[in-house]
Design an enzyme around this catalytic site. Structure first.
Site, PDB file in Angstrom:
ATOM      1  N   ALA A 290       3.290   0.878   6.923  1.00 60.03           N
ATOM      2  CA  ALA A 290       2.007   1.399   6.450  1.00 60.03           C
ATOM      3  C   ALA A 290       1.748   1.023   4.993  1.00 60.03           C
ATOM      4  CB  ALA A 290       1.972   2.916   6.616  1.00 60.03           C
ATOM      5  N   ASP A 336     -13.076 -31.209 -25.619  1.00 60.82           N
ATOM      6  CA  ASP A 336     -13.401 -32.468 -26.268  1.00 60.82           C
ATOM      7  C   ASP A 336     -14.904 -32.475 -26.540  1.00 60.82           C
ATOM      8  OD1 ASP A 336     -13.131 -34.988 -27.303  1.00 60.82           O
ATOM      9  OD2 ASP A 336     -13.112 -36.005 -25.365  1.00 60.82           O
ATOM     10  N   GLU A 716      -2.634   7.426   6.978  1.00 57.82           N
ATOM     11  CA  GLU A 716      -1.497   7.063   7.822  1.00 57.82           C
ATOM     12  C   GLU A 716      -0.274   7.922   7.485  1.00 57.82           C
ATOM     13  OE1 GLU A 716      -2.635   2.319   8.318  1.00 57.82           O
ATOM     14  OE2 GLU A 716      -1.099   2.951   6.901  1.00 57.82           O
ATOM     15  N   ASP A 747      -7.840  -3.262  10.192  1.00 54.08           N
ATOM     16  CA  ASP A 747      -8.069  -3.442   8.757  1.00 54.08           C
ATOM     17  C   ASP A 747      -8.182  -4.907   8.341  1.00 54.08           C
ATOM     18  OD1 ASP A 747      -8.387  -0.960   7.789  1.00 54.08           O
ATOM     19  OD2 ASP A 747      -6.492  -0.827   6.723  1.00 54.08           O
TER      20      ASP A 747
END
Length: 934
Positions: A290, A336, A716, A747
């Site tokens: 998780a 430059d 979770e 996810d």
């Protein structure tokens, strides 16, 4: 013949002062060059005349690197642990993610490298060489020391060589020196000013802009000055990019967090729930999974790849994916001047005469700022001094108008930048160049040389007279003038006139402009040929033609954006101090108070003194290659993130040393492109600013991903914490496979969508992120766990208990198995998924309203949202998957509950952002008022 070892030890320029017969003797050569047998023998000794590229890693090593980063190793280990613990599906899933990550990253890197390799130019292909007493075309890579070859205008010079004979020869050495004005060359030795300025030497990597010459090859390949600078470049090792360092740090942080939480849950499950060690290990593994962001690598790679694609459309080719993010944190750009900030194209902006000053623009001429003349208005004939100046600059000129082979039906002007500019100036006035050339063809020429610093041509005039036209440096021409022309009339030149002319010249020089004096006379000379000294005497002064290499039109806005973004620009050029400062002030890089440090001054400085100079506004002029490298090194020692731009061989070491090197694609040398991390295909400084914006967007997107992916950790972890701290009284609301479903399934695509988010509108109003700032910051942790995560945890826990209560369970009779338990865990999982829908929308901006960037503007995010809903439906309605993931089907009422979850979460966060913006604006107002009062 000179030995190969000696050739490497003896610098090519040392042959400039030696007697030519001695040089021929050392190389066992002569005016007619080498025989084929000699050339073959020497080619074996010295090797091909090529510049070696930086040694590239083998493709298999590059491929394997994508599977051996810290994050990749962590995922490999996690997969092994999962398989050993008996959860084969979990282990295989983690490994599959790792394989996809690595292949995807390698593919993006390989495609970028292919694009770069296809565009890198090589040294000239063919050269006219004397072999076996015959002039023949040979591949330039077969040139050897001792070869005699020919050069004409437009040719690239393939080797270092001593000039044998030259006619009106001028060489563009800007690739080596940075100086935009061509150098005059001849067979006689003179030291010249600065490096590579010996008049009788030409160097590899430069080009002929005017005239012809024959040369003796002195050095080839890596023994040339060009090659020596390339060797310095190759010796510089590239270090890990800031993003690579930060990702490694982030991986270590997340690993500690994940395994720490896993260990805590392992012990808690044994002590509180009395799990067997094997079962406790599986439970703890779920927590480790998780808190490990498995999608971090593909999201970072995708974000970089999207930035690379967007930059390609903006004319910037990124060779390595990490380079674009590095540019986003740049604090200093060492730029430059010639061809980078300026157009590398001389342009006449004024014609000065005693009577009037004519300002030249794209529209035509303004006389003393009032009367406008253009190519439709031939009123310039009413200004005889202007007409005479245009006649001199047109006829006393080696440039030619000819058909353009690349654009049928169109013409182009071929010649030195200065002489092309003179032609263009005449065309702007509607001057009929072709008619003037036919009416007064050239009878004789006294070519430009570095001693006289002027060029003279002689043309027919009326009544058998000759018209002598002269142009050149004012200091050498003014003493030759007896008269001055004013409104078409000649009069004796006075001390006041001389003072006025010199004052005008000094005024233009202070602007960084170059003046070219114009004079003429009509001579009654019956001789067929006039001597140079006779022709260049008793002249009539006409005026000054003033020119400059103008800044690019886009550079003004680009410089201002850099200032807004708190990025310093330091000009580092081989050009003169006066010209460098005038350009820097004009385009807004610095103010008038900027310190100008020349190469000679820099050579005498200690590193401590240089660091002090670098702390304030500074410009570096007339610098040598190793000095630009030193400037970059000292900036890095001060903690700066340095981007260095350039196009010449002299820029290559600094390009490679810098945190990100940016080479010019059109004007850049092969060595510069090889050393750089990024190549601008349009040579436009403004493209660098666009790249910085993309780089900042990449870093911001990684943070958005991190916030999004971490916020799901709380919902979770909280169910498992409830299970542990109630000693199992609350059954586990979420299983290990369901946690895996969120992290590796639902996810993943929305998170990848965040990786393609475009830069927020205010990204270039913010300072570069400090090098000590890290991806995992306190505000991200607070938002992820204490705000987004807390809200999602509350909702998912509510969904679990709500489902139990709706199905007749109470606090004391919560289901531990069976259909009710399955539906409760399914609703917990689904509530997390729908909370994440709100989270991914909220993560699209940091402080701005999502509505300000367009709620539907990122189609990748919406595709990810659609995918996670479909995936959730598949998991809960497919019988086979129901058994694997402990899910079951849910009804319409439950779906309506789920659909309602994202709306309040999204609106609450929008309101928080609104309050945050108001608070910031209020604080900013108070700060401004306080500053004004003090």
């Amino acid at each position: 013949m000179i030995l190969p070892a000696q050739a490497k030890e003896k610098a090519a320029r040392t042959y400039a002062q030696e007697d030519l017969d001695q040089v021929f003797h050392e190389f066992d050569s002569g005016q007619s060059g080498l025989s084929s047998k000699q050339a073959i023998s020497r080619l074996k000794h010295f090797g091909a005349n090529t510049i070696q590229k930086t040694q590239q890693e083998a493709q298999w090593k590059i491929f394997l690197k994508n599977f051996t980063s810290l994050m990749a190793i962590l995922l490999w280990v996690s997969g092994v642990i999962a398989i050993v613990s008996g959860t084969l599906e979990l282990g295989i899933a983690i490994w599959c993610v790792n394989i996809i990550n690595g292949c995807f990253s390698y593919y993006q890197q390989h495609e970028a490298q292919k694009a770069t390799d296809s565009m890198l130019a090589m040294l000239p292909t063919y050269t006219e060489v004397y072999r076996d007493n015959k002039l023949q075309q040979l591949d330039s890579k077969n040139l050897v020391p001792g070869d005699v070859f020919m050069l004409t205008a437009g040719d690239a010079i393939p080797v270092d060589a001593r000039i044998l004979q030259a006619t009106s020869l001028q060489v563009d050495e800007s690739a080596l020196t940075g100086e935009s004005v061509p150098e005059s060359k001849e067979e006689k030795y003179a030291p010249g000013e600065g490096q590579f300025a010996e008049t009788n030497m030409v160097y590899a990597g430069t080009s002929v802009v005017n005239g012809t010459c024959s040369c003796l090859t002195i050095a080839t390949g890596m023994n040339t000055e060009f090659g020596k600078i390339a060797q310095l470049t190759h010796a510089q090792k590239k270090v890990a990019s800031p993003l690579q360092i930060e990702l490694n740090r982030l991986t270590r942080q997340l690993s500690i967090i994940a395994f720490g939480i896993g260990a805590a849950f392992f012990l808690a499950s044994i002590l509180f729930v009395h799990y067997a060690p094997a079962k406790a290990f599986i439970f703890a593994l779920g927590m480790i999974v998780a808190f490990i962001p498995e999608g971090l690598l593909p999201t970072v790679t995708l974000s970089l790849a999207q930035g690379v694609k967007r930059m390609a459309k903006k004319h910037a080719l990124v060779k390595e994916l990490n380079s674009i993010e590095t540019l986003g944190e740049a604090t200093v750009i060492c730029s430059d001047k010639t061809g980078t900030l300026t157009q590398n194209q001389m342009t006449v902006n004024h014609i000065w005469t005693k009577a009037n000053t004519y300002t030249v623009s794209g529209q035509g001429y303004a006389v003393n700022g009032k009367v406008q003349l253009n190519d439709q208005d031939v009123a310039y004939k009413d200004y005889p001094d202007l007409k005479q100046a245009l006649l001199i600059s047109t006829l006393d000129n080696e440039a030619k108008i000819q058909a353009d082979p690349k654009n049928p039906g169109q013409q182009k002007i071929v010649g030195t930048p200065t002489e092309r500019a003179l032609m263009v100036t005449a065309l702007k006035a509607g001057f009929d160049i072709e008619a003037a050339l036919k009416a007064q063809p050239r009878l004789q020429e006294c070519p430009f040389d570095s001693q006289r610093k002027r060029m003279t041509t002689i043309h027919p005039a009326t009544n058998g007279q000759k018209l002598v036209l002269v142009k050149g440096a004012l200091d050498g021409m003014l003493p030759l003038c007896d008269q001055i022309q004013t409104d078409g009339k000649q009069q004796e030149i006075t001390d006041a006139d001389v003072k006025q002319i010199q004052g005008a010249n000094e005024h233009f020089a202070a602007q960084g402009w170059r003046s070219l004096a114009l004079a003429y006379k009509v001579a009654d000379d019956p001789q067929a040929k006039v001597s140079t000294s006779a022709a260049e005497s008793h002249l009539i002064f006409v005026g000054l033609e003033v020119m400059s290499d103008p800044p690019r039109a886009e550079v003004y806005q680009a410089v201002q954006k850099c200032h807004d973004a708190r990025i310093r620009i330091i000009m580092v050029t081989g050009d003169s101090a006066l010209t460098a400062k005038s350009i820097a002030v004009k385009i807004g890089i610095t103010g008038d108070n900027a310190r100008v440090v020349t190469g000679d001054e820099l050579h005498k400085m200690t590193d401590d003194e240089l660091k002090i100079a670098l702390s304030g506004p500074v410009i570096f002029a007339r610098v040598a290659p190793e000095q630009k490298y030193r400037i970059v090194s000292n900036l890095q020692a001060r903690g700066e993130v340095v981007a260095s731009t350039g196009d010449g061989v002299n820029d290559a070491p600094a390009l490679k040393k810098a945190d990100i090197g940016i080479a010019m694609g059109k004007m850049g040398t092969d060595v510069a492109k090889d050393a750089a991390d990024m190549i601008l295909t349009d040579d436009n400084f403004a493209s660098i600013v666009a790249a910085i914006e993309e780089g900042r967007a990449v870093y911001s997107n990684i943070q958005k991903f991190l916030l999004y992916i971490l916020n799901s950790n709380m919902p979770e972890a909280v169910p498992s914490a409830l299970f542990l701290f109630t000693r199992g009284a609350i059954p586990l609301p979420l299983t290990v496979m369901q946690i895996l479903t969120v992290d590796l399934g639902t996810d993943m695509l929305p998170a990848l969508g965040l990786g393609s988010e475009r830069a927020e509108p205010d990204v270039m109003k913010q300072p570069p992120r400090p090098r000590k700032a890290h991806l995992l910051r306190k505000n991200i942790v607070w938002k992820a766990f204490g705000w987004y995560g807390l809200m999602a945890s509350t909702i998912s826990s509510f969904a679990y208990f709500y489902t139990n209560f709706q199905l007749g369970r109470t606090w004391t009779t919560l289901a531990t198995s069976g259909p009710i338990y399955r539906e409760a865990t399914t609703m917990t999982l689904a509530a997390i998924v729908f909370s994440q829908i709100a989270a991914v929308l909220n993560c699209r901006t940091q402080q701005l309203s999502v509505f300000s960037i367009g709620i539907f503007s990122n189609k990748h995010v919406w595709f990810g949202i659609a995918f996670e809903i479909v995936l959730l439906a598949v998991l809960i309605y497919t019988p086979f998957l129901q058994g694997v993931f402990n899910t079951t089907g849910i009804g319409l009422r439950e779906w309506l509950f789920l659909i309602c979850i994202p709306i309040p979460l999204f609106l609450i966060e929008e309101y928080r952002k609104y309050l945050s913006r108001k608070l910031f604006a209020h604080r900013n107002k108070l700060y401004t008022q306080s500053a004004v009062q003090h």
